[in-house]
Design a protein around this motif. Sequence first.
Motif, PDB file in Angstrom:
ATOM      1  N   SER A 179     -17.266  23.781  15.099  1.00 11.56           N
ATOM      2  CA  SER A 179     -16.862  23.201  16.608  1.00 11.56           C
ATOM      3  C   SER A 179     -17.386  24.065  17.608  1.00 11.56           C
ATOM      4  O   SER A 179     -17.940  23.515  18.602  1.00 11.56           O
ATOM      5  CB  SER A 179     -15.451  22.859  16.710  1.00 11.56           C
ATOM      6  N   ALA A 226     -20.765  19.461  15.357  1.00 10.99           N
ATOM      7  CA  ALA A 226     -19.405  18.841  15.367  1.00 10.99           C
ATOM      8  C   ALA A 226     -19.008  18.058  14.450  1.00 10.99           C
ATOM      9  O   ALA A 226     -17.989  18.023  13.898  1.00 10.99           O
ATOM     10  CB  ALA A 226     -19.447  18.136  16.768  1.00 10.99           C
ATOM     11  N   ALA A 251     -13.215  19.592  17.801  1.00 10.42           N
ATOM     12  CA  ALA A 251     -14.538  18.940  17.496  1.00 10.42           C
ATOM     13  C   ALA A 251     -14.767  17.402  17.919  1.00 10.42           C
ATOM     14  O   ALA A 251     -15.722  16.956  18.411  1.00 10.42           O
ATOM     15  CB  ALA A 251     -14.772  18.923  16.006  1.00 10.42           C
TER      16      ALA A 251
END
Length: 276
Positions: A168, A187, A200
């Motif tokens: 993330s 992500a 994320a």
Amino acid sequence: MRARAAWLSALIATSASSPLGAAPSVWQRAKDASSGADPVGAARGYREALQLEIMATILGDTRVDATVEDLRLRGVGALVAAGAGRSTDPSVLRLLGAMYASLRRCDQAEIALSRAIAIAPEDPANASAWFDRAICASTRGDRGGEAAAYEAALRICDDPRERSVLESNLAEAKMGLGDLAAGIAAAERSIAIRDDVPAAFWNLAILQDRAGDPAAALAAARVATALDPDYEFLDGPGVFFEPPYDRHWYHALGELAAAEGAGASDADRRAHLEAA
């Protein structure tokens, strides 16, 4: 938006296997005494600093104030007084580097962290050292160095929860470099590992928006706000933004997602749109 990783449990676990966790043998004590080292004092300083870091981490999960900073300053003092700067134990160097990094003393942090990595480059525990180096790079505005540090951490990290945070944060670093496709991919990898953490999804929403896909951005923002309806995660002490004003873009997408879900209430929809 970067989330701070929860490395404390790993730090405590590795400390149990550290040479400092057990009393040195009589032969080791004799060797250390002849070299001027003080293993008992080093072990005492490490244990004191670790306890202070645990306290700072627990308090830092709910607030950021002078008390948290003071705990870490005391921890650094205990480690330095015990000779941690000369240590060859990676766990000691990681703790010293992490505390310096949390205090934003990155020049000192990176010396300790680099030494820990050099001593045991393939040790999964050193993912935390790379993470702290990434945070320091971020505070300097070095997005390339930040991304490279996260990628180095991912090469050795074997904990799924920590990998999710790393991916993330890597997504945000790639976004800062202008590589939106790589950011979106990172992500999505984070979400594939854990889909119950808002970080994320928040980053994916911003990435999709900046990539020119507002529908995908709102879809990600809807999940983020479902997981974080009151922005407690987004605005919590475990999250930071570089530059700080980026926070407003995240909130704006959250409000637009809330406006979509306002249903038949025109007043609620209008309020969310005005907030956005």
